[in-house]
Design a protein around this motif. Sequence first.
Motif, PDB file in Angstrom:
ATOM      1  N   LYS A   1      -8.710  -3.363  -4.039  1.00 27.98           N
ATOM      2  CA  LYS A   1      -8.820  -2.728  -2.725  1.00 27.98           C
ATOM      3  C   LYS A   1      -8.216  -1.321  -2.758  1.00 27.98           C
ATOM      4  O   LYS A   1      -8.637  -0.437  -2.016  1.00 27.98           O
ATOM      5  N   SER A   2      -7.255  -1.119  -3.651  1.00 31.23           N
ATOM      6  CA  SER A   2      -6.609   0.183  -3.822  1.00 31.23           C
ATOM      7  C   SER A   2      -7.312   1.036  -4.875  1.00 31.23           C
ATOM      8  O   SER A   2      -6.740   1.991  -5.388  1.00 31.23           O
TER       9      SER A   2
ATOM     10  N   TYR B   1      -5.085  -4.764  -5.834  1.00 30.73           N
ATOM     11  CA  TYR B   1      -5.286  -3.580  -6.673  1.00 30.73           C
ATOM     12  C   TYR B   1      -6.722  -3.078  -6.586  1.00 30.73           C
ATOM     13  O   TYR B   1      -6.960  -1.868  -6.525  1.00 30.73           O
TER      14      TYR B   1
ATOM     15  N   THR C   1       0.833  -1.204   0.000  1.00 25.78           N
ATOM     16  CA  THR C   1       0.000   0.000   0.000  1.00 25.78           C
ATOM     17  C   THR C   1       0.864   1.249   0.000  1.00 25.78           C
ATOM     18  O   THR C   1       0.596   2.207  -0.738  1.00 25.78           O
TER      19      THR C   1
ATOM     20  N   LYS D   1      -6.366   3.481 -12.379  1.00 18.64           N
ATOM     21  CA  LYS D   1      -6.933   4.276 -11.286  1.00 18.64           C
ATOM     22  C   LYS D   1      -6.798   5.742 -11.666  1.00 18.64           C
ATOM     23  O   LYS D   1      -5.728   6.179 -12.089  1.00 18.64           O
TER      24      LYS D   1
ATOM     25  N   ASN E   1       0.927   4.096  -2.844  1.00 22.19           N
ATOM     26  CA  ASN E   1       0.653   5.486  -2.469  1.00 22.19           C
ATOM     27  C   ASN E   1       1.753   6.419  -2.947  1.00 22.19           C
ATOM     28  O   ASN E   1       1.481   7.517  -3.445  1.00 22.19           O
TER      29      ASN E   1
END
Length: 141
Positions: free
Chosen positions: A102-103, A100, A67, A128, A71
């Motif tokens: 979840k992100s 991915y 994560t 994203k 970020n």
Amino acid sequence: SIESMQFICVFDPTQPLKSSGSDYVAPGRLIGFAAFSLTSEPGSMVPHVYIYEVQVRQGARCKGVGTELMNRIEQYGREEGAEVALLTVLRVNELAIAFYQKSDYIVDETCPSQCYHNERAAYHIMSKTLVACKLSYCCDL
């Protein structure tokens, strides 16, 4: 191109490593890394971040390493004006796909399974959005 490739490495400082035959001491055991670059499609002036590789050592998974890598890549993209982050993941890698998702990554419209309805493609292209929508609407009621 390889010249534009960026890397982030994450080390466990509690496990310093000394290189055999030298005085060099690594900052710790490598537990994760990412490779990415800022690029744009031919004819487009809008850059995007392409994530080539994200790997986290098995014993370091589910501890925030992946994560944090994502970020930092996304923040770099925003700072450089990228509107989207893209990556490719093998369809059989269900753990990575779940990570991915979840992100907030989704299967991109350019993915062969989306635009060609090719269910035999061995990979997904996921993306994203990195910037908030720039459009605003006003209504007088």
